[in-house]
Design a protein around this motif. Structure first.
Motif, short mmCIF file in Angstrom:
data_model
loop_
_atom_site.label_atom_id
_atom_site.label_comp_id
_atom_site.label_asym_id
_atom_site.label_seq_id
_atom_site.Cartn_x
_atom_site.Cartn_y
_atom_site.Cartn_z
N SER A 129 2.51 4.36 -2.76
CA SER A 129 2.11 5.00 -4.01
C SER A 129 3.19 4.98 -5.07
O SER A 129 2.92 5.21 -6.25
CB SER A 129 1.70 6.45 -3.74
OG SER A 129 2.77 7.16 -3.14
N ARG A 170 0.82 -1.22 0.00
CA ARG A 170 0.00 0.00 0.00
C ARG A 170 0.86 1.27 0.00
O ARG A 170 0.71 2.15 0.85
CB ARG A 170 -0.96 0.02 1.20
CG ARG A 170 -1.94 -1.14 1.21
CD ARG A 170 -3.11 -0.85 2.13
NE ARG A 170 -2.74 -0.60 3.49
CZ ARG A 170 -2.65 -1.54 4.42
NH1 ARG A 170 -2.92 -2.80 4.11
NH2 ARG A 170 -2.31 -1.24 5.64
N THR A 218 -3.74 7.85 7.75
CA THR A 218 -3.74 9.25 8.18
C THR A 218 -4.84 10.04 7.49
O THR A 218 -5.55 10.84 8.11
CB THR A 218 -2.38 9.90 7.90
OG1 THR A 218 -1.34 9.14 8.54
CG2 THR A 218 -2.33 11.33 8.41
N SER A 219 -5.00 9.81 6.19
CA SER A 219 -6.06 10.50 5.44
C SER A 219 -7.44 10.13 5.97
O SER A 219 -8.33 10.98 6.11
CB SER A 219 -5.96 10.16 3.95
OG SER A 219 -4.70 10.54 3.43
N THR A 220 -7.60 8.83 6.29
CA THR A 220 -8.89 8.39 6.84
C THR A 220 -9.17 9.05 8.19
O THR A 220 -10.29 9.50 8.47
CB THR A 220 -8.88 6.87 7.00
OG1 THR A 220 -8.60 6.26 5.75
CG2 THR A 220 -10.23 6.38 7.52
N THR A 261 3.13 3.99 3.89
CA THR A 261 2.18 2.92 4.22
C THR A 261 1.06 3.40 5.11
O THR A 261 -0.04 2.82 5.11
CB THR A 261 2.92 1.77 4.93
OG1 THR A 261 3.52 2.27 6.13
CG2 THR A 261 3.99 1.20 4.03
N THR A 262 1.31 4.46 5.90
CA THR A 262 0.26 4.96 6.82
C THR A 262 -0.45 6.18 6.27
O THR A 262 -1.27 6.77 6.97
CB THR A 262 0.89 5.31 8.18
OG1 THR A 262 1.91 6.31 7.99
CG2 THR A 262 1.49 4.08 8.85
N SER A 263 -0.12 6.59 5.05
CA SER A 263 -0.76 7.79 4.49
C SER A 263 -2.26 7.61 4.35
O SER A 263 -3.05 8.52 4.61
CB SER A 263 -0.13 8.13 3.14
OG SER A 263 -0.30 7.06 2.24
N GLN A 264 -2.68 6.39 3.92
CA GLN A 264 -4.10 6.15 3.76
C GLN A 264 -4.81 6.19 5.12
O GLN A 264 -5.90 6.74 5.26
CB GLN A 264 -4.32 4.79 3.10
CG GLN A 264 -5.79 4.48 2.82
CD GLN A 264 -5.97 3.15 2.13
OE1 GLN A 264 -4.99 2.46 1.83
NE2 GLN A 264 -7.21 2.79 1.86
#
Length: 478
Positions: free
Chosen positions: A89, A87, A179-181, A174-177
């Motif tokens: 980009s 996961r 964080t965005s959530t 890997t934690t960007s999604q």
């Protein structure tokens, strides 16, 4: 600041602090779980990249590398596959190294010395893996956490026999999604939470202030002319019941004080009226008389003395009430003082039978003038109201850290409802007891105030209706 506003602000700050703490602890826990899962995924992917068992060709290392590439995903397909599974980009957010020292290594991305990165890492843990392939026996998966190009990376290194696979990933990628959530959720949660906090704080402030408003309305009904109103205690919380009890108790004392002041003022006016009326009559008689020699100076002096005595007692009682009675302390021999007053009593009445037991050397620190007046008031009462032929008992002794003087005499029967009023100001008892006896009714109350000003007390001891026993305690101050 209003009390309601203070409660509202405290409630908002409390809810905000709790919300921030919950979000912070939850995010910390989520990140811990996410990094643990990331380590597991890295280890699993590193295990998958180890090629099937092949015999190395020492004469042709290039063939070995081609064999490595052929036995697993290679090139862009390999990076694309890992990008999807981890996961991230971009392939630039991954580091990859697969192979062995004999066969050579397949590494990515280009421009990064992955082997140098591996050699400088401090591995945190080693997890043994059970692999079915005999070639991969004794496989060990290790983890590392390092910084590269100002980013935090998580790495996994799997070693099985002479093969190894290394995968590292940018943690932020890997934690960007996640964080965005979280940010998207906070955009909805924070305003909604603040709205609920404001409503809850307003509800708390309103319910907290409601009993105070009820108390305020009830207190407004209490006026100087009506001190009989009391605050209701029903349907109130325990803390407010304590406040109401204290307030009602204060009103009781205040009402008693007002009643006592009113009675004291009326009684004082009545007592002062008599000598003033006599003085006025005598003086008017002297003015109207042609012969000034007929002026009864002795009667005028008696009334002036009576008026002066009442005035002085009232002044002392007023000072006692305000706690400003001036005391001039000096050593006082109570034994000698009592003996002197008893000697005066025997001179005034030959019929008085005395039973005196006075200890020697009773010394205290006190005001000689006030203590003499105290004892004189007690003995004057004995002279006026006792049955002389039945005798008077006077005992004085040291009782631990105080001097105790007990005076007991027989008198006409005194009922209980009269006894409880003996220390009231201007109270002189029933007319049957006071007929033909002069006095102002201030002697006992003044004596008790003098005793209390010295740190002691004057009390009426329980006894038969025909006996009056006064007990005086004076502390010994060294």
């Amino acid at each position: 600041m209003y009390f309601r506003t203070r409660i509202f602000a405290i409630s908002i700050l409390t809810v905000t602090a709790v919300l921030a703490l919950v979000i912070s602890l939850s995010w910390s826990r989520i990140m811990t779980v996410e990094l643990t899962n990331l380590d597991s995924r890295l280890c699993m992917e590193a295990k998958r990249l180890i090629p099937k068992r092949t015999l190395p060709d020492t004469n042709n290392p290039a063939a070995n590398i081609n064999n490595l590439r052929d036995t697993s995903l290679s090139g862009s397909r390999l990076m694309t596959d890992l990008t999807d599974k981890l996961r991230v980009s971009s392939p630039n957010q991954l580091m990859l190294s697969v192979g062995s020292a004999e066969q050579g290594f397949l590494t990515a991305p280009t421009g990064v010395d992955v082997q140098d990165v591996i050699s400088r890492l401090h591995w945190l843990s080693a997890e043994p893996l059970a692999l079915t392939d005999n070639y991969k026996a004794n496989a060990v998966c290790q983890f590392a956490f390092f910084e590269h190009q100002q980013n935090q990376w998580r790495a996994s290194l799997l070693q099985a026999s002479n093969q190894q696979s290394f995968i590292a990933v940018d943690v932020a990628a890997t934690t960007s999604q996640l964080t965005s959530t979280l940010q998207a959720a906070l955009i909805v949660v924070i305003p909604f939470s603040l709205l609920l906090s404001i409503l809850g704080a307003w509800f708390i402030a309103t319910n907290t202030i409601r009993p105070i408003n009820r108390l305020h309305k009830a207190m407004d009904k209490v006026t100087q002319k009506d001190l009989s109103h009391r605050l209701p205690e029903h349907k109130e919380d325990k803390e407010f019941k304590m406040l109401i009890d204290a307030y009602n108790t204060m009103l009781d004392r205040l009402e008693d004080s007002f009643r006592q002041v009113s009675r004291f003022t009326a009684d004082a006016a009545h007592e002062l009226k008599t000598p003033l009326t006599v003085l006025r009559g005598k003086l008017e008689q002297a003015v109207l008389s042609e012969n000034s020699s007929q002026l009864d100076l002795n009667a005028i002096l008696d009334e002036v003395g009576h008026l002066s005595a009442i005035t002085r007692k009232l002044l002392l009682l007023s000072q006692a009430d305000s706690g400003s009675m001036a005391l001039h302390f000096e050593p006082i021999n109570i034994t000698e003082l009592v003996d002197e007053l008893i000697a005066d009593m025997t001179l005034l009445s030959d019929e008085l039978e005395l039973d005196c037991v006075i200890e020697k050397g009773l010394i205290i620190q006190g005001d000689i003038v006030l203590l003499k007046q105290l004892l004189n008031n007690l003995l004057v009462n004995v002279m006026r109201y006792s049955l002389h032929h039945k005798g008077v008992t006077i005992h004085a002794r040291q009782n631990e850290s105080a001097i105790e003087v007990v005076i007991s005499n027989f008198c006409l029967p005194i009922p209980h409802d009269v006894r409880v009023k003996l220390f009231d100001r201007f109270y002189r008892g029933e007319p049957a007891h006071t007929q033909g006896i002069s006095g102002s009714g201030l002697g006992l109350s003044l004596a008790r105030e003098i005793a209390r000003a010295h740190g002691g007390d004057l009390t009426l001891e329980p006894s038969d209706s025909e006996v009056v026993t006064m007990r005086l305690l004076l502390p010994i101050v060294k």
